[in-house]
Design an enzyme around this catalytic site. Structure first.
Site, PDB file in Angstrom:
ATOM      1  CE1 TYR A 121       5.187  -1.606   8.403  1.00  0.00           C
ATOM      2  CE2 TYR A 121       2.820  -1.301   8.496  1.00  0.00           C
ATOM      3  CZ  TYR A 121       3.920  -2.138   8.430  1.00  0.00           C
ATOM      4  OH  TYR A 121       3.725  -3.498   8.389  1.00  0.00           O
ATOM      5  CE  LYS A 154       0.373   0.228  -0.521  1.00  0.00           C
ATOM      6  NZ  LYS A 154       0.961   0.362  -1.874  1.00  0.00           N
ATOM      7  CB  ILE A 188      -9.726   0.482  -1.319  1.00  0.00           C
ATOM      8  CG1 ILE A 188      -8.307   1.056  -1.155  1.00  0.00           C
ATOM      9  CG2 ILE A 188     -10.463   0.435   0.021  1.00  0.00           C
ATOM     10  CD1 ILE A 188      -8.250   2.481  -0.612  1.00  0.00           C
TER      11      ILE A 188
HETATM   12  N1  LIG Z   1       4.558  -7.580   9.961  1.00  0.00           N
HETATM   13  C1  LIG Z   1       5.361  -7.401   8.944  1.00  0.00           C
HETATM   14  O1  LIG Z   1       6.580  -7.583   9.032  1.00  0.00           O
HETATM   15  C2  LIG Z   1       4.776  -6.971   7.641  1.00  0.00           C
HETATM   16  C3  LIG Z   1       5.558  -6.990   6.466  1.00  0.00           C
HETATM   17  C4  LIG Z   1       4.957  -6.635   5.256  1.00  0.00           C
HETATM   18  C5  LIG Z   1       3.620  -6.259   5.231  1.00  0.00           C
HETATM   19  N2  LIG Z   1       2.877  -6.206   6.395  1.00  0.00           N
HETATM   20  C6  LIG Z   1       1.466  -5.768   6.387  1.00  0.00           C
HETATM   21  O2  LIG Z   1       0.750  -6.414   5.330  1.00  0.00           O
HETATM   22  C7  LIG Z   1       0.233  -5.419   4.451  1.00  0.00           C
HETATM   23  C8  LIG Z   1       0.140  -5.918   3.022  1.00  0.00           C
HETATM   24  O3  LIG Z   1       1.363  -6.360   2.530  1.00  0.00           O
HETATM   25  P1  LIG Z   1       2.136  -5.638   1.347  1.00  0.00           P
HETATM   26  O4  LIG Z   1       2.058  -4.172   1.564  1.00  0.00           O
HETATM   27  O5  LIG Z   1       3.452  -6.307   1.241  1.00  0.00           O
HETATM   28  O6  LIG Z   1       1.395  -5.968   0.016  1.00  0.00           O
HETATM   29  P2  LIG Z   1       0.199  -6.761  -0.681  1.00  0.00           P
HETATM   30  O7  LIG Z   1      -1.105  -6.409  -0.089  1.00  0.00           O
HETATM   31  O8  LIG Z   1       0.603  -8.192  -0.782  1.00  0.00           O
HETATM   32  O9  LIG Z   1       0.345  -6.087  -2.137  1.00  0.00           O
HETATM   33  C9  LIG Z   1       0.309  -4.697  -2.311  1.00  0.00           C
HETATM   34  C10 LIG Z   1       0.661  -4.367  -3.745  1.00  0.00           C
HETATM   35  O10 LIG Z   1      -0.330  -4.911  -4.622  1.00  0.00           O
HETATM   36  C11 LIG Z   1      -0.981  -3.860  -5.320  1.00  0.00           C
HETATM   37  N3  LIG Z   1      -2.425  -4.184  -5.311  1.00  0.00           N
HETATM   38  C12 LIG Z   1      -3.239  -4.256  -4.218  1.00  0.00           C
HETATM   39  N4  LIG Z   1      -4.470  -4.616  -4.588  1.00  0.00           N
HETATM   40  C13 LIG Z   1      -4.460  -4.748  -5.932  1.00  0.00           C
HETATM   41  C14 LIG Z   1      -5.447  -5.085  -6.886  1.00  0.00           C
HETATM   42  N5  LIG Z   1      -6.692  -5.358  -6.515  1.00  0.00           N
HETATM   43  N6  LIG Z   1      -5.092  -5.123  -8.199  1.00  0.00           N
HETATM   44  C15 LIG Z   1      -3.811  -4.865  -8.590  1.00  0.00           C
HETATM   45  N7  LIG Z   1      -2.841  -4.529  -7.721  1.00  0.00           N
HETATM   46  C16 LIG Z   1      -3.146  -4.483  -6.400  1.00  0.00           C
HETATM   47  C17 LIG Z   1      -0.687  -2.585  -4.575  1.00  0.00           C
HETATM   48  O11 LIG Z   1      -0.638  -1.501  -5.490  1.00  0.00           O
HETATM   49  P3  LIG Z   1      -1.274  -0.036  -5.225  1.00  0.00           P
HETATM   50  O12 LIG Z   1      -1.114   0.301  -3.768  1.00  0.00           O
HETATM   51  O13 LIG Z   1      -0.445   0.819  -6.109  1.00  0.00           O
HETATM   52  O14 LIG Z   1      -2.709  -0.113  -5.658  1.00  0.00           O
HETATM   53  C18 LIG Z   1       0.697  -2.886  -4.015  1.00  0.00           C
HETATM   54  O15 LIG Z   1       1.698  -2.690  -5.012  1.00  0.00           O
HETATM   55  C19 LIG Z   1       1.185  -4.247   4.656  1.00  0.00           C
HETATM   56  O16 LIG Z   1       0.672  -3.049   4.135  1.00  0.00           O
HETATM   57  C20 LIG Z   1       1.362  -4.270   6.145  1.00  0.00           C
HETATM   58  O17 LIG Z   1       0.244  -3.700   6.803  1.00  0.00           O
HETATM   59  C21 LIG Z   1       3.439  -6.567   7.572  1.00  0.00           C
END
Ligand SMILES: NC(=O)c1ccc[n+]([C@@H]2O[C@H](COP(=O)([O-])OP(=O)(O)OC[C@H]3O[C@@H](n4cnc5c(N)ncnc54)[C@H](OP(=O)(O)O)[C@@H]3O)[C@@H](O)[C@H]2O)c1
Length: 277
Positions: A57, A244, A251
């Site tokens: 990241y 995220k 948050i």
């Molecule tokens: N191990 C791996 O291979 C892997 C792969 C992917 C992810 N991850 C981990 O999992 C975490 C989460 O996954 P992710 O980043 O794919 O996404 P997620 O948490 O599934 O979704 C994030 C998206 O949703 C939006 N969002 C978040 N809360 C919201 C709410 N309450 N209302 C409206 N929109 C909302 C965010 O927008 P804004 O930020 O603009 O508010 C962002 O666009 C990552 O950050 C990472 O730490 C790990």
């Protein structure tokens, strides 16, 4: 002392006895610098005590600084990071770990993961030997106390089987893509049998769930947002969600998930097809 939602204060216990806060704050796609620093600082201020990052990241330095500057005792914050997926060699793994610990500058890492069983540019490639070589380094790090627990990410059942057969420490966690309609039953069941905690990454399908009309209707029924419903669902399955957001109000919203989804509605969610497919 402020009081925080149970979702932020409750913990899972890993198979080695280490406790891990039940909701983690994801940091994928947050640029290094002020964005990461401010988001992590806001998450810690809102009561999150678990931050998920990765060397890939590129934001470990800002994560570490936000944790150090928070004034919260280091042992109250759980930090996960990951060895890049393309590293499948013991010496390179040691070098990358040294860089990670320098960038984070937080002392022992709470959970260190192999980011994926194969490089992201070669998904599905057979890297069994490389994963075993790297895992032996993880076992050394665990034995020395440089990391408090070790795990994997994106591992399917055959990946886990070949690793477990050839090494001593069963992974403490497996971080996989998991959300309503995408629940990976085989690997989840395997992990339950082997006391491997499943962490649900992308619990909102990277935003893909949020406009789904069926989920919106169900969330409305509880006076909640789709994000809250989706995070609560993961917790109800006994898994650890990693939402995220860089938006301060979200948050707080994403941690405010102390409500109950009815058995019937859980069944409806269980039966849903992947809304993003
Ligand atoms: N191990 C791996 O291979 C892997 C792969 C992917 C992810 N991850 C981990 O999992 C975490 C989460 O996954 P992710 O980043 O794919 O996404 P997620 O948490 O599934 O979704 C994030 C998206 O949703 C939006 N969002 C978040 N809360 C919201 C709410 N309450 N209302 C409206 N929109 C909302 C965010 O927008 P804004 O930020 O603009 O508010 C962002 O666009 C990552 O950050 C990472 O730490 C790990």
């Amino acid at each position: 002392m402020p009081t925080f939602p149970n979702a932020l204060t409750d913990r899972f216990t890993l198979s080695n006895g280490v406790e891990i806060p039940q909701v983690g704050f994801g940091t994928w796609q947050i640029p290094d610098g002020p964005e990461t620093y401010d988001s992590v600082a806001a998450a810690l201020a809102a009561g999150y005590r678990h931050i998920d990052t990765a060397q890939a990241y590129g934001n470990e330095e800002s994560v570490g600084r936000a944790v150090r500057d928070s004034g919260i005792p280091r042992d109250e914050i759980f930090v996960t990071t990951k060895l890049p997926a393309e590293i499948k060699d013991a010496d390179e793994a040691r070098a990358r770990f040294a860089r990670t610990t320098g960038d984070l500058d937080l002392g022992a890492i709470d959970l260190y993961l192999i980011h994926a069983p194969w490089p992201w540019t070669e998904i599905g490639k057979d890297c069994r030997e490389g994963n075993i070589a790297v895992w032996k380094v993880f076992e050394e790090l665990y034995g020395s106390g440089a990391v408090r627990s070790i795990g994997v990410s994106n591992f399917q059942v055959p990946d886990l089987e070949s690793l477990i057969e050839a090494t001593d420490v069963v992974p403490h966690a497996n971080q996989i893509r998991y959300f309503i309609g995408h629940t990976q039953p085989e690997v989840t069941a395997f992990c339950a049998e082997h006391e491997i905690l499943v962490e649900a990454y992308s619990p909102l399908a990277t935003g893909g769930l949020l406009e789904n009309a069926e989920l919106q209707a169900l969330a409305r029924k509880y006076g909640r947002s789709v994000a809250q419903l989706s995070i609560r669902y993961v917790l109800d399955k006994g898994l650890l969600p990693l939402p995220k957001t860089t938006t301060p109000s979200r948050i707080v919203e994403n941690a405010d998930v102390d409500f109950e989804i009815s058995v019937d509605d859980i069944a409806t969610l269980d039966a849903m097809d992947d809304p993003t497919a």
